[in-house]
Design an enzyme around this catalytic site. Structure first.
Site, PDB file in Angstrom:
ATOM      1  N   LYS A 191      32.601  62.397  41.950  1.00  0.00           N
ATOM      2  CA  LYS A 191      33.223  62.813  40.688  1.00  0.00           C
ATOM      3  C   LYS A 191      33.471  64.326  40.670  1.00  0.00           C
ATOM      4  CE  LYS A 191      33.621  58.788  38.691  1.00  0.00           C
ATOM      5  NZ  LYS A 191      34.948  58.154  38.701  1.00  0.00           N
ATOM      6  N   THR A 215      30.841  49.166  29.325  1.00  0.00           N
ATOM      7  CA  THR A 215      31.734  48.438  30.252  1.00  0.00           C
ATOM      8  C   THR A 215      30.876  47.616  31.212  1.00  0.00           C
ATOM      9  OG1 THR A 215      31.700  50.076  32.023  1.00  0.00           O
ATOM     10  CG2 THR A 215      33.303  50.451  30.265  1.00  0.00           C
ATOM     11  N   ASP A 221      44.177  48.173  46.876  1.00  0.00           N
ATOM     12  CA  ASP A 221      42.899  48.738  47.306  1.00  0.00           C
ATOM     13  C   ASP A 221      43.123  50.231  47.411  1.00  0.00           C
ATOM     14  OD1 ASP A 221      40.631  49.661  48.481  1.00  0.00           O
ATOM     15  OD2 ASP A 221      40.659  48.272  50.181  1.00  0.00           O
ATOM     16  N   VAL A 222      42.535  50.998  46.499  1.00  0.00           N
ATOM     17  CA  VAL A 222      42.833  52.436  46.432  1.00  0.00           C
ATOM     18  C   VAL A 222      42.365  53.202  47.662  1.00  0.00           C
ATOM     19  CG1 VAL A 222      42.839  52.555  43.892  1.00  0.00           C
ATOM     20  CG2 VAL A 222      40.700  53.005  45.158  1.00  0.00           C
ATOM     21  N   ASP A 267      44.679  46.833  40.814  1.00  0.00           N
ATOM     22  CA  ASP A 267      43.224  46.632  40.985  1.00  0.00           C
ATOM     23  C   ASP A 267      42.969  45.823  42.248  1.00  0.00           C
ATOM     24  OD1 ASP A 267      40.811  46.824  38.602  1.00  0.00           O
ATOM     25  OD2 ASP A 267      40.377  45.589  40.367  1.00  0.00           O
ATOM     26  N   TYR A 283      27.738  59.328  43.824  1.00  0.00           N
ATOM     27  CA  TYR A 283      28.679  59.173  42.705  1.00  0.00           C
ATOM     28  C   TYR A 283      28.988  60.540  42.076  1.00  0.00           C
ATOM     29  CZ  TYR A 283      30.339  57.370  38.134  1.00  0.00           C
ATOM     30  OH  TYR A 283      31.055  57.094  36.995  1.00  0.00           O
TER      31      TYR A 283
HETATM   32  N1  NAD Z   1      31.322  53.051  32.088  1.00  0.00           N
HETATM   33  C1  NAD Z   1      30.863  54.266  32.093  1.00  0.00           C
HETATM   34  O1  NAD Z   1      29.823  54.536  31.475  1.00  0.00           O
HETATM   35  C2  NAD Z   1      31.583  55.368  32.830  1.00  0.00           C
HETATM   36  C3  NAD Z   1      31.189  56.687  32.565  1.00  0.00           C
HETATM   37  C4  NAD Z   1      31.826  57.713  33.240  1.00  0.00           C
HETATM   38  C5  NAD Z   1      32.857  57.450  34.133  1.00  0.00           C
HETATM   39  N2  NAD Z   1      33.210  56.145  34.375  1.00  0.00           N
HETATM   40  C6  NAD Z   1      34.278  55.929  35.351  1.00  0.00           C
HETATM   41  O2  NAD Z   1      35.325  55.200  34.733  1.00  0.00           O
HETATM   42  C7  NAD Z   1      35.993  54.409  35.711  1.00  0.00           C
HETATM   43  C8  NAD Z   1      36.020  52.965  35.234  1.00  0.00           C
HETATM   44  O3  NAD Z   1      34.697  52.519  35.091  1.00  0.00           O
HETATM   45  P1  NAD Z   1      34.330  51.193  34.275  1.00  0.00           P
HETATM   46  O4  NAD Z   1      33.058  51.480  33.594  1.00  0.00           O
HETATM   47  O5  NAD Z   1      35.500  50.754  33.519  1.00  0.00           O
HETATM   48  O6  NAD Z   1      34.008  50.218  35.525  1.00  0.00           O
HETATM   49  P2  NAD Z   1      34.378  48.693  35.775  1.00  0.00           P
HETATM   50  O7  NAD Z   1      33.450  48.295  36.888  1.00  0.00           O
HETATM   51  O8  NAD Z   1      34.376  47.935  34.515  1.00  0.00           O
HETATM   52  O9  NAD Z   1      35.876  48.750  36.339  1.00  0.00           O
HETATM   53  C9  NAD Z   1      36.172  49.327  37.572  1.00  0.00           C
HETATM   54  C10 NAD Z   1      37.429  48.660  38.127  1.00  0.00           C
HETATM   55  O10 NAD Z   1      37.743  49.295  39.387  1.00  0.00           O
HETATM   56  C11 NAD Z   1      38.165  48.285  40.279  1.00  0.00           C
HETATM   57  N3  NAD Z   1      38.017  48.729  41.670  1.00  0.00           N
HETATM   58  C12 NAD Z   1      36.872  48.924  42.363  1.00  0.00           C
HETATM   59  N4  NAD Z   1      37.136  49.266  43.629  1.00  0.00           N
HETATM   60  C13 NAD Z   1      38.484  49.297  43.746  1.00  0.00           C
HETATM   61  C14 NAD Z   1      39.378  49.579  44.821  1.00  0.00           C
HETATM   62  N5  NAD Z   1      38.924  49.877  46.056  1.00  0.00           N
HETATM   63  N6  NAD Z   1      40.707  49.524  44.598  1.00  0.00           N
HETATM   64  C15 NAD Z   1      41.169  49.202  43.358  1.00  0.00           C
HETATM   65  N7  NAD Z   1      40.394  48.897  42.328  1.00  0.00           N
HETATM   66  C16 NAD Z   1      39.052  48.951  42.507  1.00  0.00           C
HETATM   67  C17 NAD Z   1      37.277  47.092  39.941  1.00  0.00           C
HETATM   68  O11 NAD Z   1      37.791  45.869  40.452  1.00  0.00           O
HETATM   69  C18 NAD Z   1      37.245  47.172  38.420  1.00  0.00           C
HETATM   70  O12 NAD Z   1      38.301  46.410  37.844  1.00  0.00           O
HETATM   71  C19 NAD Z   1      35.238  54.602  37.025  1.00  0.00           C
HETATM   72  O13 NAD Z   1      35.888  55.578  37.802  1.00  0.00           O
HETATM   73  C20 NAD Z   1      33.883  55.107  36.560  1.00  0.00           C
HETATM   74  O14 NAD Z   1      33.249  55.868  37.542  1.00  0.00           O
HETATM   75  C21 NAD Z   1      32.596  55.101  33.747  1.00  0.00           C
END
Ligand code: NAD
Length: 255
Positions: A155, A188, A59-60, A37, A151
């Site tokens: 996706k 989340t 950093d991805v 992360d 976004y």
């Molecule tokens: N929560 C939802 O409703 C939801 C729905 C559909 C899809 N998603 C997807 O699920 C995934 C996780 O979402 P979440 O809700 O857990 O979000 P979150 O914000 O709780 O977690 C995201 C994590 O990604 C990390 N991150 C951000 N940029 C980064 C980078 N450049 N390099 C490495 N790490 C990085 C952040 O530090 C964080 O720990 C995401 O891809 C999001 O688009 C979430």
């Protein structure tokens, strides 16, 4: 117990939300989990709570970081069985308000990050002829949305990449599976953050969000576990929705 025993997993975005829930679930079922992360603080805070887990700063958006991480994991553990590309960011803006900078920021994390992850995981997994890559997509790639332009585009790119990797692997005999997961709204920090912004700008829309179905992170983590395990050996190139029908029912529009 032990559904992924002995497997080694990298989980990007593993310090929070869906990535963290998936890390916990995989560890519970016997995997060695590497939480990767960008957030040092959050990663170091959670890693101690997960049995046998390790935190690596990543950093991805930087391919060089990916090469370093994957090679380090393989050198240390001798293998990489599972990659969950879960890091992601969201910004609320229609196409009309999406700047070049915002477009690039979202796509750098989602699109570029997933590309680099898939590329370098495939590189090491095909050598042993096995592996499972799981890409966290969204129902946004199915429905789009007026206020999530960049976004949804990112996706959708991930959804396409997933199928291309799966087909390449199947046709080349690499033994690597690649699937995408499409959650609806999940409880989340990302969802909470979006709701706060909507509340500031449009309290009526924020109140309406209370009536929309919201799932728990573990609902997604359980699907990650299935796709990571050998139980899903015949599942490759699939786009799996976790939304309790909301993709279907939100298609209803007012007259
Ligand atoms: N929560 C939802 O409703 C939801 C729905 C559909 C899809 N998603 C997807 O699920 C995934 C996780 O979402 P979440 O809700 O857990 O979000 P979150 O914000 O709780 O977690 C995201 C994590 O990604 C990390 N991150 C951000 N940029 C980064 C980078 N450049 N390099 C490495 N790490 C990085 C952040 O530090 C964080 O720990 C995401 O891809 C999001 O688009 C979430």
């Amino acid at each position: 117990m032990g559904r992924v025993a002995g497997k080694v997993a990298i989980i990007t975005g593993g310090a929070s939300g869906l990535g963290l829930a998936s890390a916990c679930r995989l560890a519970e079922e016997g995997a060695t989990v590497v939480i990767a992360d960008i957030s040092l603080e959050q990663g170091q805070a959670v890693v101690g709570e997960i049995a046998g887990a390790r935190f690596e700063h990543l950093d991805v958006t930087q391919e060089a970081n990916w090469i370093g991480l994957i090679d380090k994991v393989v050198a240390e553990f001798g293998r990489l069985d599972i990659l969950l590309n879960c890091a992601g960011i969201v910004r609320l803006a229609s196409i009309e308000d999406t700047s070049e900078a915002m477009w690039r920021e979202i796509n750098a994390v989602g699109t570029d990050g997933t590309f680099f992850g898939c590329k370098h995981a495939l590189r090491v997994m095909k050598v042993v002829g096995a592996g499972s890559i799981i890409n966290m997509c969204s129902t946004a790639s199915i429905q789009g949305g007026p206020m999530i332009f960049a976004y949804a585009a990112s996706k959708s790119a991930i959804r396409g990449m997933t199928k291309s990797v799966a087909v390449l692997s199947a046709q080349s005999g690499y033994g690597v599976r690649c699937n995408s997961i499409h959650p609806g709204n999940m409880r989340t920090p990302m969802l909470e953050g979006m709701k706060e912004i909507v509340m500031e700008n449009d309290p009526e829309a924020a109140a309406a969000m209370d009536n929309i179905w919201v799932g728990e992170p573990v609902d997604v983590a359980n699907l990650v576990l299935f796709l990571a395990s050998d139980e899903s050996v015949a599942v490759n190139g699939a786009a799996m929705v976790v939304d309790n029908t909301t993709t279907i029912t939100e298609g209803v529009v007012p007259h």
